[in-house]
Design an enzyme around this catalytic site. Structure first.
Site: not given
Ligand code: FAD
Ligand code: NAD
Length: 474
Positions: A57, A453
């Site tokens: 973001k 508004h």
């Molecule tokens: P995680 O955030 O993955 O945290 C898990 C933690 O556990 C990590 O620190 C990991 O290192 C640690 N861990 C793993 N195994 C062990 C172990 N055995 N011992 C100790 N520590 C361990 N979601 C949204 O809602 N809004 C968004 O805008 C959004 N944007 C995203 C953008 C990107 C690029 C990505 C990749 C994801 C985004 N997500 C977004 C998804 C969001 O990041 C995840 O849904 C969220 O972080 C999940 O939280 P969690 O606590 O389950 O796991």
């Molecule tokens: P996603 O599931 O949103 O999208 C993956 C896309 O890749 C799908 O459209 C799928 O059909 C396509 N795909 C899968 N295999 C493929 C292949 N071999 N070749 C071409 N296309 C293929 O997954 P993501 O974008 O990697 O994000 C992972 C998850 O992280 C999201 O589902 C979401 O839960 C979380 N996330 C959330 C936010 C947010 O809330 N704004 C932002 C980023 C990530």
């Protein structure tokens, strides 16, 4: 051996929030987390704070400002010449925000007296957790005794054989947050949430962006009307989205990546400077000792839990990305709170039917509840009301008129079944609908609510009026 009422494994939004709530409820709590940030230091916050929600973001906001100044400020009579972007400074700003927020979690742990055990947690016998330091794997293991365990180990990116990550030319979402310059041509595999958000960042900064999506349908889980507007709008912005594209192989040299793919039975090839692989994420149970502990996983590798996040092992819970349901930070946190409260003997509550989704493109896409296609498949009768931002005064003054609000109500009871928005600040607008649905409200409830508004939220009001064919401004 140190004893805790609760040991949380994982310090992302699922785990750190669960740990804070447990401590607030008077439970002696430790949180084991193994994240090492790019500066080589242990850092809390997991994927979300370090390489997910927050950094993406930050880049979306920076790139939005750049694009706005360059291409839209002129409409306001503002002229600016020689506008450039210093990508390294933008990335450094992002890193600073991440650092501040992750440090903030460490501060919250101190304030709430949560013990942070830095290292990898593994399930031991009889609710023991073994911790191996992530900075020094040869250091002796610490073993702690838990009354209850909450597993919140999150998720990791899915990798595909035709496009192996080399962290140079071919990167996953983490690498795509740290480009040192704007790629001239950028390829993205996957037109999902990450592909569209990070594709937008680099497109706004000047990259030519080609997105290869395996499915023939754009944003398949999204309401069709919204997805159609999104597809048209993003294409107009210059994102070259190629549907039904199956990547068959890649090759890299010192200058570029060649991506081979098939579309409509024909072999195609593109050459790009960088390639982002964003094809989904998978649950992370590596090193957790699940099999040895007898922890049950489902057929997709998620930890199997019931509706109260209980695993098959007594007093062992799991929350967040590592269990079924949407992979969203707010879903993980709310499950963490609910489990903490249940462990403390309270009634933790989680309503899976009203988890909002946001895709932070511009315009933003946000929704909650059922889509029209869900309801048609269920054979359920419904009524819809839509209102375009083009007819909203605030959207006009902002110059952001693309998009609509759509409300779906039950045909018989008028109860809100889903709300779907594409438009400016949709991420903020959706909160009203989530609240209304939480109270089991009707479209009439929103129609009867006075909205200030001029605000974008008036589009919500008008969409609710439209359910009964009584919009005032369209
Ligand atoms: P995680 O955030 O993955 O945290 C898990 C933690 O556990 C990590 O620190 C990991 O290192 C640690 N861990 C793993 N195994 C062990 C172990 N055995 N011992 C100790 N520590 C361990 N979601 C949204 O809602 N809004 C968004 O805008 C959004 N944007 C995203 C953008 C990107 C690029 C990505 C990749 C994801 C985004 N997500 C977004 C998804 C969001 O990041 C995840 O849904 C969220 O972080 C999940 O939280 P969690 O606590 O389950 O796991
Ligand atoms: P996603 O599931 O949103 O999208 C993956 C896309 O890749 C799908 O459209 C799928 O059909 C396509 N795909 C899968 N295999 C493929 C292949 N071999 N070749 C071409 N296309 C293929 O997954 P993501 O974008 O990697 O994000 C992972 C998850 O992280 C999201 O589902 C979401 O839960 C979380 N996330 C959330 C936010 C947010 O809330 N704004 C932002 C980023 C990530």
């Amino acid at each position: 051996m140190d004893q805790y009422d609760v040991v949380v494994i994982g310090g992302g939004p699922g785990g750190y929030v669960a740990a804070i709530r447990c401590a607030q409820l008077g439970l002696k709590t430790a949180c084991v987390d193994d994240w090492i940030n790019k500066q080589g230091e242990p850092a809390l916050g997991g994927t979300c704070l370090n390489v997910g929600c927050i950094p993406s973001k930050a880049l979306l906001d920076s790139s939005h400002h750049f694009h706005h100044i360059k291409h839209e400020a002129g409409d306001h009579g503002i002229s600016a010449s020689g506008v450039t972007i210093d990508v390294n400074k933008m990335v450094a700003r992002k890193d600073k925000i991440v650092h501040m927020l992750t440090q903030g979690i460490a501060g919250l742990f101190r304030k709430n007296q949560v013990t942070w055990l830095q290292g990898r947690g593994r399930l031991g016998r009889e609710k023991q957790v073994e911790v191996t330091a992530s900075t020094d794997e040869s250091a002796p293991k610490t073993v702690v005794q838990a009354g209850s365990i909450i597993i919140a180990t999150g998720s990791v990116p899915v990798r595909i054989p035709p496009a192996p990550i080399d962290n140079n030319r071919i990167v996953d979402s983490t690498g795509a947050l740290d480009f040192r310059e704007t790629p001239r041509r950028l390829g993205v595999i996957g037109a999902g949430v990450i592909g569209l958000e990070l594709g937008s960042v680099w497109k706004r900064l000047g990259s030519e962006v080609i997105i290869l999506e395996a499915l023939g349908e754009f944003l398949a889980p999204v309401d069709r009307e919204i997805a159609t507007i999104a597809h048209k709008t993003l294409k107009k912005q210059g994102l070259d989205i190629r549907l039904g594209a199956r990547v068959t192989g890649t090759g890299t040299d010192s200058l570029q990546v060649t991506v081979n793919y098939e579309q409509n039975g024909e072999k195609q090839q593109i050459n790009v400077d960088k390639l982002i692989v964003a094809v989904g994420r998978k649950p992370n149970t590596e090193g957790l000792g699940a099999a040895e502990a007898g922890l049950e996983l489902d057929d997709r590798g998620f930890i199997h839990v019931d509706e109260l996040c209980r695993t098959n092992l007594p007093d062992v819970y799991a929350v967040g990305d590592v269990v079924r349901g949407p992979m969203l930070a707010h879903k993980a946190s709310e499950e963490g709170v609910a489990v903490a409260e249940r462990i403390a003997g309270k009634h933790g509550h989680m309503n899976y039917d009203i988890i909002p989704w946001v895709i932070y493109t511009w315009p933003e896409i946000a929704w909650v509840g059922k889509t029209e296609q869900d309801l048609s498949n269920e054979g359920r009768e419904f009524r819809t009301g839509t209102f375009p931002f083009a007819a909203n005064g605030r959207a006009r003054s902002m110059g952001d008129t693309t998009g609509i609000v759509k409300i779906i109500g039950d045909a018989a009871t008028d109860r809100i079944l889903g709300v779907h928005i594409i438009g400016p600040n949709a991420s903020e607008l959706i909160a009203e609908s989530v609240l209304a649905m939480g109270f089991e409200g009707s479209t009439e409830d929103i129609a009867l609510t006075i909205h200030a508004h001029p605000t974008l939220s008036e589009a919500m009001h008008e969409a609710a009026l439209a359910v009964d064919n009584r919009t005032l401004h369209f």
